[in-house]
Motif scaffolding. Structure first.
Motif, PDB file in Angstrom:
ATOM      1  N   SER A 267     -26.884  72.632 -54.804  1.00  0.00           N
ATOM      2  CA  SER A 267     -26.651  71.249 -54.379  1.00  0.00           C
ATOM      3  C   SER A 267     -25.986  71.191 -53.010  1.00  0.00           C
ATOM      4  N   LEU A 268     -25.045  72.105 -52.755  1.00  0.00           N
ATOM      5  CA  LEU A 268     -24.359  72.105 -51.464  1.00  0.00           C
ATOM      6  C   LEU A 268     -25.295  72.532 -50.344  1.00  0.00           C
ATOM      7  N   THR A 269     -25.992  73.649 -50.524  1.00  0.00           N
ATOM      8  CA  THR A 269     -26.846  74.162 -49.455  1.00  0.00           C
ATOM      9  C   THR A 269     -28.032  73.236 -49.179  1.00  0.00           C
ATOM     10  N   ILE A 270     -28.643  72.703 -50.225  1.00  0.00           N
ATOM     11  CA  ILE A 270     -29.777  71.793 -50.023  1.00  0.00           C
ATOM     12  C   ILE A 270     -29.317  70.508 -49.345  1.00  0.00           C
ATOM     13  N   SER A 271     -28.145  70.018 -49.715  1.00  0.00           N
ATOM     14  CA  SER A 271     -27.634  68.787 -49.105  1.00  0.00           C
ATOM     15  C   SER A 271     -27.368  68.965 -47.619  1.00  0.00           C
ATOM     16  N   VAL A 272     -26.818  70.120 -47.233  1.00  0.00           N
ATOM     17  CA  VAL A 272     -26.588  70.378 -45.806  1.00  0.00           C
ATOM     18  C   VAL A 272     -27.916  70.420 -45.060  1.00  0.00           C
ATOM     19  N   ASN A 273     -28.923  71.069 -45.647  1.00  0.00           N
ATOM     20  CA  ASN A 273     -30.240  71.117 -45.009  1.00  0.00           C
ATOM     21  C   ASN A 273     -30.863  69.731 -44.888  1.00  0.00           C
ATOM     22  N   LEU A 274     -30.727  68.930 -45.939  1.00  0.00           N
ATOM     23  CA  LEU A 274     -31.272  67.575 -45.887  1.00  0.00           C
ATOM     24  C   LEU A 274     -30.589  66.745 -44.806  1.00  0.00           C
TER      25      LEU A 274
END
Length: 288
Positions: A267-274
């Motif tokens: 959730s953290l890594t995908i959110s930063v990418n988004l």
């Protein structure tokens, strides 16, 4: 004195400030999740229902329940409390490391681009040599040799990602350094410090911030990988990677104890990418 029409009809801008940044819904969702984890990392001790080391379940790999929202781990400890506290180490260590790496890399990159000559050559060759070492191998060797304390982890992760930040900042700064307004500033007799601070940095800060977000993701994943191998955050503390390693035995049972730390990392890594992918064009291309 006669007032011009523009002075009477033009509406006031709020304190003269208009940001002009528009985030789409995907970027807003990513930003909301990132801020949520940041708040969890700050206020985790006030949010946890049980002490992280307290055994609260007679069963191991217990299911989700009203008392244990995310079940229990391999010793019967509350996973919800451990994940909240784990955010402090995953987010905190990664943020400290990416800040040091990007600050050092950007400063060195701008110095190399502006001064050129032997300074540029030495910096580039040394950091190229460091960049040629695989990041995971370098992290494993350093942590295994020196020990796995939190300061060592932060410095190791920082050193690993300084060369990439340097290369990125230098490439941007070289392009800016070749522009006419830099030539004019040199003719005026401006110092190197002035050129870096007032001419180059304001023109590369947008892309640098986007690069910082990407490197934050890489550091989170590398830190989690080191912890999964037992070389990251050590007991009694635990980050999300260490929580996955501790509870990997519950994977055949589909235990929440092994699934939710993995989902927290995702959730953290995908959110930063988004967030990075959906930054306003004004920020991504150039700071104004």
């Amino acid at each position: 004195m006669t007032m011009t029409p523009s002075s009477t009809s033009t509406p006031l801008r709020k304190s003269g400030i208009r940001l002009g940044y528009r985030f789409n819904i995907v970027g807003m969702i990513g930003l909301a999740i990132i801020l949520s984890w940041a708040l969890v990392a700050i206020f985790a001790p006030l949010m946890i229902p049980y002490p992280v080391g307290e055994i609260v379940d007679v069963d191991y790999f217990g299911p989700m329940s009203r008392d244990l929202w995310l079940g229990s781990d391999y010793l019967g400890r509350d996973m919800f409390s451990r994940i909240l506290m784990g955010a402090r180490y995953t987010v905190g260590i990664s943020l400290a490391a990416v800040t040091i790496a990007c600050f050092s890399g950007v400063v060195l990159g701008m110095i190399a681009a502006v001064t050129g000559g032997w300074i540029d050559t030495i910096l580039s060759r040394v950091l190229d040599a460091l960049n040629s070492i695989p990041s995971k191998l370098f992290g494993l060797v350093v942590v295994a040799a020196v020990g796995s304390s939190i300061p060592v982890l932060i410095l190791t992760l920082s050193v690993i990602y300084i060369p990439g930040a340097y290369r990125f900042a230098r490439a941007l700064a070289v392009n800016i350094n070749a522009m006419d307004f830099i030539t004019v500033a040199r003719i005026r007799g401006e110092s190197t410090l002035y050129l870096i601070r007032s001419e180059i940095l304001p023109n590369i800060v947008g892309p640098v911030l986007a690069d910082l977000g990407l490197r934050f993701v890489f550091i989170v994943l590398l830190l989690s990988g080191l912890s999964f191998l037992g070389l990251g955050v050590q007991p009694p503390y635990a980050d999300w990677g260490a929580l996955v390693r501790e509870n990997i035995g519950g994977l055949p049972f589909g235990a929440p104890a092994v699934m939710f730390p993995s989902l927290a990392i995702a959730s953290l890594t995908i959110s930063v990418n988004l967030l990075i992918d959906n930054l306003p064009q004004k920020i991504r291309d150039r700071s104004e």
